[in-house]
Design a protein around this motif. Structure first.
Motif, PDB file in Angstrom:
ATOM      1  N   LEU A  18      47.696  52.464  34.315  1.00  0.00           N
ATOM      2  CA  LEU A  18      48.476  53.919  33.793  1.00  0.00           C
ATOM      3  C   LEU A  18      47.651  54.593  32.856  1.00  0.00           C
ATOM      4  O   LEU A  18      47.950  55.717  32.356  1.00  0.00           O
ATOM      5  CB  LEU A  18      49.866  53.339  33.247  1.00  0.00           C
ATOM      6  N   THR A  81      50.887  56.241  39.493  1.00  0.00           N
ATOM      7  CA  THR A  81      50.011  56.059  38.480  1.00  0.00           C
ATOM      8  C   THR A  81      48.997  57.174  38.349  1.00  0.00           C
ATOM      9  O   THR A  81      48.492  57.583  37.407  1.00  0.00           O
ATOM     10  CB  THR A  81      49.523  54.618  38.618  1.00  0.00           C
ATOM     11  N   ILE A  84      50.323  60.250  36.856  1.00  0.00           N
ATOM     12  CA  ILE A  84      50.473  59.937  35.263  1.00  0.00           C
ATOM     13  C   ILE A  84      49.132  60.049  34.601  1.00  0.00           C
ATOM     14  O   ILE A  84      48.859  60.841  33.749  1.00  0.00           O
ATOM     15  CB  ILE A  84      51.095  58.379  34.779  1.00  0.00           C
ATOM     16  N   ARG A  85      48.049  59.665  35.191  1.00  0.00           N
ATOM     17  CA  ARG A  85      46.682  59.808  34.805  1.00  0.00           C
ATOM     18  C   ARG A  85      46.170  61.403  34.878  1.00  0.00           C
ATOM     19  O   ARG A  85      45.837  61.731  33.941  1.00  0.00           O
ATOM     20  CB  ARG A  85      45.705  58.841  35.433  1.00  0.00           C
ATOM     21  N   HIS A  88      47.958  63.013  31.802  1.00  0.00           N
ATOM     22  CA  HIS A  88      46.983  62.765  30.776  1.00  0.00           C
ATOM     23  C   HIS A  88      45.746  63.635  30.686  1.00  0.00           C
ATOM     24  O   HIS A  88      44.968  64.117  29.966  1.00  0.00           O
ATOM     25  CB  HIS A  88      46.449  61.094  30.980  1.00  0.00           C
ATOM     26  N   SER A  93      51.803  63.956  28.296  1.00  0.00           N
ATOM     27  CA  SER A  93      52.272  62.693  28.308  1.00  0.00           C
ATOM     28  C   SER A  93      52.874  62.252  29.830  1.00  0.00           C
ATOM     29  O   SER A  93      53.285  63.422  30.535  1.00  0.00           O
ATOM     30  CB  SER A  93      53.436  62.311  27.283  1.00  0.00           C
ATOM     31  N   GLY A  94      52.599  61.073  30.129  1.00  0.00           N
ATOM     32  CA  GLY A  94      53.272  60.592  31.553  1.00  0.00           C
ATOM     33  C   GLY A  94      54.689  60.857  31.481  1.00  0.00           C
ATOM     34  O   GLY A  94      55.338  60.920  32.801  1.00  0.00           O
ATOM     35  N   THR A  97      56.788  63.292  33.960  1.00  0.00           N
ATOM     36  CA  THR A  97      57.413  62.926  35.440  1.00  0.00           C
ATOM     37  C   THR A  97      58.692  63.003  35.465  1.00  0.00           C
ATOM     38  O   THR A  97      59.161  63.554  36.597  1.00  0.00           O
ATOM     39  CB  THR A  97      56.750  61.695  35.842  1.00  0.00           C
TER      40      THR A  97
END
Length: 192
Positions: A18, A81, A84-85, A88, A93-94, A97
């Motif tokens: 993550l 994941t 989320i990356r 980033h 921020s994740g 989502t």
């Protein structure tokens, strides 16, 4: 920009990571491959159901009769994941989502966020990962050779060198090492 192969390698090797960053190509190449595979699996599942309906029978109920749910389950965590990356990498921020929970507009905003360009400087989740963009060098920078060794496909160069034929000098050196080892370790035991 990552090649499709390097992007898939990153997708698989960072499947449960993550923290960190993922460039646009690192996210969208695997998204294209997984999306295409999911569509193909969905079509295969639809054909299975249609064949059963033509035969006036019940569709198969076995767990392996349908591929799209299995593929969706297998790729859910890596897709999550990677997204989320990707967020980033664009400096978000994740938690973004959660915008997908907003009906209609949320998914559109989410896709726009995934399409945003990478931040060119280091952020809270690390330095840029794009191999085409050189990260800013600190004063105590590592040598260029060490920085190049971190590219994803460079590990294959070691395998290619291992398959290469050794030179006559290398063969002579190896024979000498074996001879010295034998004289040092084996011949002493035989005489005592």
């Amino acid at each position: 920009m990552y090649s499709p192969v390097a992007a898939m390698e990153s997708y698989i090797s960072n499947a449960v990571t993550l923290n960190g960053r993922a460039t646009r190509s690192e996210y969208w190449w695997p998204a294209l491959v997984v999306g295409s595979a999911t569509i193909a699996a969905g079509l295969a599942d639809a054909m299975t159901v249609m064949r059963a309906m033509e035969d006036a029978a019940l569709p198969p109920l076995g767990i392996t009769a349908y591929w799209s749910p299995i593929l969706s389950l297998v790729t859910f965590v890596p897709n999550f994941t990677a997204a989320i990356r990707r967020l980033h990498d664009s400096g978000r921020s994740g938690g973004w989502t959660l915008v997908t929970l907003v009906p209609f507009l949320g998914v559109l905003v989410y896709l726009v966020l995934l399409l945003m360009p990478s931040e060119r400087h280091e952020n809270a989740w690390g330095s840029p990962r794009d191999p085409g963009v050189a990260p800013p060098r600190p004063r105590s920078a590592r040598p260029a050779a060490e920085a190049q060794a971190r590219r994803p496909l460079d590990a294959y160069a070691v395998l290619l060198q291992a398959a290469a034929e050794p030179s006559p000098e290398e063969i002579a050196r190896r024979r000498q090492e074996v001879h010295e080892y034998f004289m040092r370790n084996v011949s002493r035991r035989a005489t005592t």
